[in-house]
Design an enzyme around this catalytic site. Structure first.
Site, PDB file in Angstrom:
ATOM      1  N   SER A 133       0.743  -1.361  -0.197  1.00 28.57           N
ATOM      2  CA  SER A 133      -0.050  -0.037   0.040  1.00 28.57           C
ATOM      3  C   SER A 133       0.713   1.216  -0.209  1.00 28.57           C
ATOM      4  O   SER A 133       0.308   2.305   0.056  1.00 28.57           O
ATOM      5  CB  SER A 133      -0.932  -0.168   1.223  1.00 28.57           C
ATOM      6  OG  SER A 133      -1.957  -1.006   0.905  1.00 28.57           O
ATOM      7  N   SER A 186     -10.092   1.811   2.467  1.00 31.93           N
ATOM      8  CA  SER A 186     -10.498   1.043   1.391  1.00 31.93           C
ATOM      9  C   SER A 186      -9.817   1.090   0.081  1.00 31.93           C
ATOM     10  O   SER A 186      -9.538   1.884  -0.346  1.00 31.93           O
ATOM     11  CB  SER A 186     -11.978   1.337   1.129  1.00 31.93           C
ATOM     12  OG  SER A 186     -12.478   0.481  -0.295  1.00 31.93           O
TER      13      SER A 186
END
Length: 378
Positions: free
Chosen positions: A92, A193
Site C-alpha cells: 500500500s 478501502s
C-alpha cells in the site's frame, strides 16, 4: 488480498527479545551508531519473532546505511545481503505514489479535488447507497468515500491469481466492491478501502489518456532517479533483480508467496522498490520536489483515522507524532510475503523497514520508528 493501511500495527504491541545483534556493525558517516544499533536490534527481534528476513534502510544527514537480518531464502538459508539493494513488494505504499501523480494533475488544472468522481468517470460508481455524484476526488484519496473494500472479498487474492494465471481489470475490481452497499455516507468518517485507489488509478488514466504505469514512470520514477522502482505489468509475477523471497502461512504451511499477479493490487498496492528508493521518494515528497506547495499542503492535511490518538491520513499519506516529538510522515504496506514501513521526518531523517513473513506477535511500529527517526537515539 493483504493490503495494509498506514500504521495498522501500533505501539500497543511490544516486541520481546529475539536474536542478538551483531556488534561489529559498520556505519555510514552521518548515521549515528546508536541509531544503527537500535534499528539492528529491532530487526533482529522481528526475525526472532518469526519473520524470515528483515531489511532496514536508514537515511540521516545525507548518508544512508542498510542493515539486514535473517534469510533471503528459507530453503537455501542464504542470508540477506546489504548490497546490492534488495527489491521488495511495497504494497500500500503504492498509494502515496498514486496520490503524487493525481496531485500533479491537480496542479496542472486537469483535476479538482472537490469535484465529484462522476465528472471524470461517469457512470462508474453506481450501487446501493453509492453515487459518483456524491463522492469527491478528495474523499477517495482520504478514504472517506464510503466505498466498500474490494480486497475484503475472498475471491480477491493476488497470490492465488498468480498460481491460477488469472488477471484482473480495475473495472472488474470496482464491480466486486459495488456488490456491497456503501459503508457510510461520503465524508462522514474515515475507513480504509483499497477500492478508492483503484478508482484514483482509473481517473488518472481517463484524464491523461495514458496507462497509469506510464504516467507513474514519467512523472515520479524517472525524475527522482528511482532506478529500482517499477510498477509490474499485468502477468509479471516475478520480482525483477535481487530480492528476498516473501513467505506466508497458508493452511498451516509456510509457503513462498513471492510470485503474485500485480493487476490485482494495481494502483493500490503493486509497486516494487527498495529502501534507498523509498527513502528518497518520501524525502522528495515532503521537500516539495514532486508536488507543488499548494498541493503538498493539502496532501499532508489529514483526518483522524480512529482510536489511535494523533494518527491522521491525508491524500495517500499518513502522519503521527512519535513519543520523542518528531513527526513521522509516510505509509505502511502489506502484501503477500512482505510488510513494509517507510517514511520521513520534516528534518530529513528517513527509514524503510521490510519484513518477509508474518511474526508471532504484532510489531511495535511506533517503537521501531522512534529508534530510526528520533533526533537523539539512545
Amino acid at each position: 488480498m493483504r493490503l495494509i493501511p498506514i500504521l495498522a500495527t501500533t505501539s500497543a504491541f511490544v516486541l520481546i527479545a529475539g536474536c542478538a545483534m551483531d556488534l561489529r556493525i559498520k556505519t555510514t558517516d552521518g548515521v549515528k551508531e546508536t541509531r544503527v544499533r537500535a534499528v539492528q536490534a529491532d530487526i533482529d527481534r522481528m526475525v526472532g519473532l518469526g519473520a524470515a528476513g528483515a531489511i532496514a534502510t536508514i537515511t540521516e544527514d545525507g548518508a544512508t546505511v542498510t542493515l539486514t537480518s535473517g534469510v533471503a531464502d528459507r530453503d537455501s538459508k542464504t542470508k540477506i545481503p546489504t548490497a546490492p539493494q534488495q527489491r521488495v513488494r511495497a504494497g500500500s505504499i503504492t498509494k502515496t505514489f498514486t496520490s503524487v501523480v493525481l496531485l500533479q494533475l491537480v496542479s496542472e488544472g486537469k483535476v479538482s479535488l472537490d469535484e465529484p468522481v462522476e465528472t471524470y468517470l461517469p457512470g462508474l460508481l453506481r450501487g446501493d447507497g453509492i453515487d459518483g455524484h456524491a463522492i469527491t476526488v478528495r474523499q477517495l484519496m482520504r478514504h472517506q468515500s464510503g466505498l466498500p473494500d474490494f480486497a475484503a472479498n475472498p475471491e480477491v487474492n493476488e497470490y492465488l491469481a498468480g498460481v491460477e494465471k488469472r488477471t484482473a481489470t480495475p473495472a472488474e475490481e470496482v464491480a466486486i466492491a459495488l456488490r456491497r452497499p456503501a459503508d457510510f455516507a461520503p465524508g462522514s468518517r474515515y475507513a480504509y478501502s483499497n477500492t478508492n485507489y483503484i478508482v484514483v488509478g482509473m481517473l488518472i488514466e481517463r484524464v491523461t489518456g495514458k496507462p497509469f504505469g506510464d504516467e507513474l514512470q514519467r512523472r515520479v520514477i524517472t525524475p527522482l532517479g528511482l532506478q529500482d522502482t517499477y510498477l509490474p505489468a499485468t502477468g509479471e509475477l516475478d520480482i525483477r533483480g535481487p530480492h528476498p523471497e516473501g513467505y506466508a502461512t497458508i493452511a498451516g504451511t509456510v509457503t513462498d508467496v513471492s510470485r503474485v499477479e500485480p493487476s490485482v493490487p494495481w494502483a493500490a498496492g503493486s509497486i516494487v522498490s527498495t529502501g534507498v528508493d523509498l527513502n528518497r521518494f518520501y524525502a522528495a515528497v515532503v521537500a516539495g520536489q514532486v508536488v507543488k506547495a499548494r498541493e503538498l499542503e493539502q496532501m499532508l492535511a489529514g483526518v483522524p483515522t480512529g482510536p489511535d490518538p494523533g494518527l491522521t491520513y491525508g491524500l495517500g499519506i499518513g502522519s503521527t507524532t512519535l513519543p520523542c516529538g518528531a513527526e513521522y510522515i509516510g505509509h505502511t504496506g502489506g502484501i503477500y510475503g512482505f510488510f513494509t514501513i517507510s517514511g520521513v521526518t520534516r528534518d530529513k531523517r528517513a527509514v524503510t523497514l521490510t519484513f518477509t513473513k508474518e511474526t508471532t506477535e504484532k510489531p511495535d511500529v511506533s517503537g521501531m520508528l522512534s529508534h530510526a527517526l528520533c533526533p537523539q537515539p539512545t
